[in-house]
Design an enzyme around this catalytic site. Structure first.
Site, short mmCIF file in Angstrom:
data_model
loop_
_atom_site.label_atom_id
_atom_site.label_comp_id
_atom_site.label_asym_id
_atom_site.label_seq_id
_atom_site.Cartn_x
_atom_site.Cartn_y
_atom_site.Cartn_z
CB THR A 1 -0.86 -0.08 1.15
OG1 THR A 1 -1.44 1.40 1.52
CG2 THR A 1 -0.25 -0.40 2.54
CB CYS B 1 -3.69 4.77 -4.52
SG CYS B 1 -4.81 3.50 -3.72
#
Length: 229
Positions: free
Chosen positions: A83, A196
């Site tokens: 992430t 992202c």
């Protein structure tokens, strides 16, 4: 090959991409039936999201550090945090283990600098686009970082949490991202960072006039290369 410890589930949609991309890289590099030795801890992302939005970062840091230690104890020879946003807590993970931490920001910045770009447009969660932890990491590699204006950042963030993390890929959202990227290019961005790990589900190289850098793919490839040695 070296075993990689993955901290995933943020969201599981992108963690599934990590698993696929790492193993594809290993297959393509060394062939036969080779695949990567991996250890995966997958979070309940709703719990992480609540920590993020409530500002409970110290609680999240303690949890991530403990998971990293458990992965190292189980045999991981490097840690990969699947992430972008939670790289805010990378220092806490790094200080908790003795094995290398493969930093997503460093891997992405090195790939961009190798292509000769310096001024980049950044898309990501509001935390990634608005706080210093990620942008400063890119700046350390002599990159000039542009982010969208306030309203556009809100749209980019909303689409990540309310759609992409749920596996929803919608044309109106793709069009909105295309608009945001076009504005960044008009402001001088030489390339776009898909900052992202879910954004690659929605847009890619065909959605903007400049080169895109998919952080999910870059991070997964870097992890696979470490595993191979």
């Amino acid at each position: 090959m070296q075993t990689i410890g993955l901290i995933g589930g943020m969201s599981w949609e992108s963690t599934a991409l990590y698993y696929k991309l790492i193993n594809e890289r290993v297959r393509d590099r060394i062939g036969k039936l080779h695949s990567a030795p991996l250890l995966l801890y997958s979070y309940d992302f709703e719990e992480i999201k609540q920590m993020q939005y409530a500002g409970r970062w110290s609680e999240a840091a303690a949890s991530l550090a403990e998971v990293a230690r458990r992965l190292e104890s189980a045999g991981a020879r490097a840690i990969v945090l699947c992430t972008n946003t939670m790289h805010k807590l990378a220092p806490d993970i790094i200080s908790s283990v003795t094995v290398p931490f493969i930093h997503l920001g460093d891997a992405t910045a090195k790939r961009i600098r190798a292509k000769g770009y310096r001024r980049v447009g950044l898309l990501g969660t509001k935390f990634t686009m608005e706080e210093d932890f990620y942008i400063d990491r890119l700046r350390a590699h002599d990159l000039d970082v542009l982010v969208p204006p306030t309203e556009a950042r809100a749209d980019v963030n909303r689409i990540i949490y309310e759609e992409l993390c749920l596996g929803v890929v919608a044309d109106p959202s793709r069009h909105r991202y295309q608009e945001v990227m076009a504005a960044l290019v008009a402001a001088g961005a030489e390339c776009i960072i898909l900052g992202c790990t879910e954004i690659t589900m929605l847009v890619g190289p065909d959605d903007t006039s400049v080169e895109t850098f998919d952080t999910t793919a870059i991070h997964a490839e870097t992890a696979a290369d470490f595993a191979i040695g």
